[in-house]
Design a protein around this motif. Structure first.
Motif, PDB file in Angstrom:
ATOM      1  N   LEU A 283      -3.711  -9.615  -0.964  1.00  0.00           N
ATOM      2  CA  LEU A 283      -3.714  -8.418  -1.213  1.00  0.00           C
ATOM      3  C   LEU A 283      -2.241  -7.564  -1.602  1.00  0.00           C
ATOM      4  O   LEU A 283      -1.905  -6.716  -2.145  1.00  0.00           O
ATOM      5  N   GLY A 284      -1.425  -8.149  -0.332  1.00  0.00           N
ATOM      6  CA  GLY A 284      -0.270  -7.598  -0.474  1.00  0.00           C
ATOM      7  C   GLY A 284       0.588  -7.784  -1.746  1.00  0.00           C
ATOM      8  O   GLY A 284       1.345  -7.251  -2.324  1.00  0.00           O
ATOM      9  N   LEU A 285       0.170  -9.324  -2.205  1.00  0.00           N
ATOM     10  CA  LEU A 285       0.983  -9.570  -3.484  1.00  0.00           C
ATOM     11  C   LEU A 285       0.348  -8.856  -4.600  1.00  0.00           C
ATOM     12  O   LEU A 285       1.094  -8.373  -5.325  1.00  0.00           O
ATOM     13  N   THR A 286      -0.847  -8.627  -4.691  1.00  0.00           N
ATOM     14  CA  THR A 286      -1.565  -7.699  -5.733  1.00  0.00           C
ATOM     15  C   THR A 286      -1.121  -6.356  -5.653  1.00  0.00           C
ATOM     16  O   THR A 286      -0.555  -5.701  -6.677  1.00  0.00           O
ATOM     17  N   LEU A 287      -0.953  -5.965  -4.476  1.00  0.00           N
ATOM     18  CA  LEU A 287      -0.173  -4.506  -4.397  1.00  0.00           C
ATOM     19  C   LEU A 287       0.978  -4.425  -4.895  1.00  0.00           C
ATOM     20  O   LEU A 287       1.620  -3.394  -5.248  1.00  0.00           O
TER      21      LEU A 287
ATOM     22  N   ALA B 264       7.213  -6.392  -1.016  1.00  0.00           N
ATOM     23  CA  ALA B 264       5.799  -6.882  -0.607  1.00  0.00           C
ATOM     24  C   ALA B 264       5.696  -8.131  -1.266  1.00  0.00           C
ATOM     25  O   ALA B 264       4.962  -9.156  -0.682  1.00  0.00           O
ATOM     26  N   ILE B 265       5.957  -8.254  -2.594  1.00  0.00           N
ATOM     27  CA  ILE B 265       5.767  -9.680  -3.304  1.00  0.00           C
ATOM     28  C   ILE B 265       6.472 -10.716  -2.570  1.00  0.00           C
ATOM     29  O   ILE B 265       5.929 -11.940  -2.469  1.00  0.00           O
ATOM     30  N   VAL B 266       7.805 -10.618  -2.190  1.00  0.00           N
ATOM     31  CA  VAL B 266       8.588 -11.764  -1.509  1.00  0.00           C
ATOM     32  C   VAL B 266       7.772 -12.040  -0.118  1.00  0.00           C
ATOM     33  O   VAL B 266       7.421 -13.217   0.205  1.00  0.00           O
ATOM     34  N   LEU B 267       7.596 -10.893   0.518  1.00  0.00           N
ATOM     35  CA  LEU B 267       6.939 -11.298   1.860  1.00  0.00           C
ATOM     36  C   LEU B 267       5.543 -12.050   1.824  1.00  0.00           C
ATOM     37  O   LEU B 267       5.154 -12.943   2.508  1.00  0.00           O
ATOM     38  N   ALA B 268       4.675 -11.721   0.782  1.00  0.00           N
ATOM     39  CA  ALA B 268       3.562 -12.311   0.681  1.00  0.00           C
ATOM     40  C   ALA B 268       3.519 -13.774   0.234  1.00  0.00           C
ATOM     41  O   ALA B 268       3.052 -14.567   0.571  1.00  0.00           O
ATOM     42  N   ALA B 269       4.739 -13.983  -0.713  1.00  0.00           N
ATOM     43  CA  ALA B 269       4.695 -15.196  -1.335  1.00  0.00           C
ATOM     44  C   ALA B 269       5.270 -16.349  -0.099  1.00  0.00           C
ATOM     45  O   ALA B 269       4.957 -17.374   0.095  1.00  0.00           O
ATOM     46  N   VAL B 270       6.363 -15.676   0.832  1.00  0.00           N
ATOM     47  CA  VAL B 270       6.806 -16.415   1.982  1.00  0.00           C
ATOM     48  C   VAL B 270       5.559 -16.852   3.062  1.00  0.00           C
ATOM     49  O   VAL B 270       5.536 -17.927   3.517  1.00  0.00           O
TER      50      VAL B 270
ATOM     51  N   LEU C  42       0.877  -1.281  -0.113  1.00  0.00           N
ATOM     52  CA  LEU C  42      -0.008  -0.166  -0.061  1.00  0.00           C
ATOM     53  C   LEU C  42       0.928   1.121   0.125  1.00  0.00           C
ATOM     54  O   LEU C  42       0.679   2.231  -0.716  1.00  0.00           O
ATOM     55  N   LEU C  43       1.927   1.283   0.803  1.00  0.00           N
ATOM     56  CA  LEU C  43       2.853   2.536   0.804  1.00  0.00           C
ATOM     57  C   LEU C  43       3.670   2.507  -0.441  1.00  0.00           C
ATOM     58  O   LEU C  43       4.012   3.806  -0.902  1.00  0.00           O
ATOM     59  N   GLY C  44       3.838   1.321  -1.088  1.00  0.00           N
ATOM     60  CA  GLY C  44       4.713   1.672  -2.346  1.00  0.00           C
ATOM     61  C   GLY C  44       3.925   2.194  -3.454  1.00  0.00           C
ATOM     62  O   GLY C  44       4.523   2.623  -4.315  1.00  0.00           O
ATOM     63  N   LEU C  45       2.636   2.273  -3.288  1.00  0.00           N
ATOM     64  CA  LEU C  45       1.795   2.871  -4.322  1.00  0.00           C
ATOM     65  C   LEU C  45       2.344   4.376  -4.510  1.00  0.00           C
ATOM     66  O   LEU C  45       2.057   5.304  -5.378  1.00  0.00           O
TER      67      LEU C  45
END
Length: 92
Positions: free
Chosen positions: A66-70, A46-52, A32-35
């Protein structure tokens, strides 16, 4: 010297799941902040944390997705903004 067994609760017996839940929340917040700022760094994190967290079996699966999508949206916004501004970064 300890004479009695340590007291354990249900939460302490699953520290990996609790860590995975925290990673799911962190991926959502960072995505969300990355947007808004630092999307070149926060999106991949965010992608790595969501995947793990999904791999570890988080109870907050929706938040991890949602974190992966964002995180993916962060990189897409960066790509579009770079294409429109013809630079390696973007600004408002």
């Amino acid at each position: 010297m300890q004479l009695t067994a340590p007291v354990t609760t249900g939460d302490e017996s699953r520290p990996a799941a609790r860590d995975a839940d925290g990673m799911a929340v962190a991926s959502f917040i960072l995505g969300l902040l990355g947007l808004l700022v630092l999307n070149i760094f926060l999106g991949p994190i965010a992608i790595v944390l969501a995947a793990v967290s999904l791999w570890r079996g988080t109870a907050r699966r929706g938040r991890a997705l949602l974190g992966l999508t964002l995180g993916i949206a962060d990189l897409a916004v960066l790509g579009i903004a770079m294409e429109l501004s013809h630079t390696l970064s973007w600004s408002l």
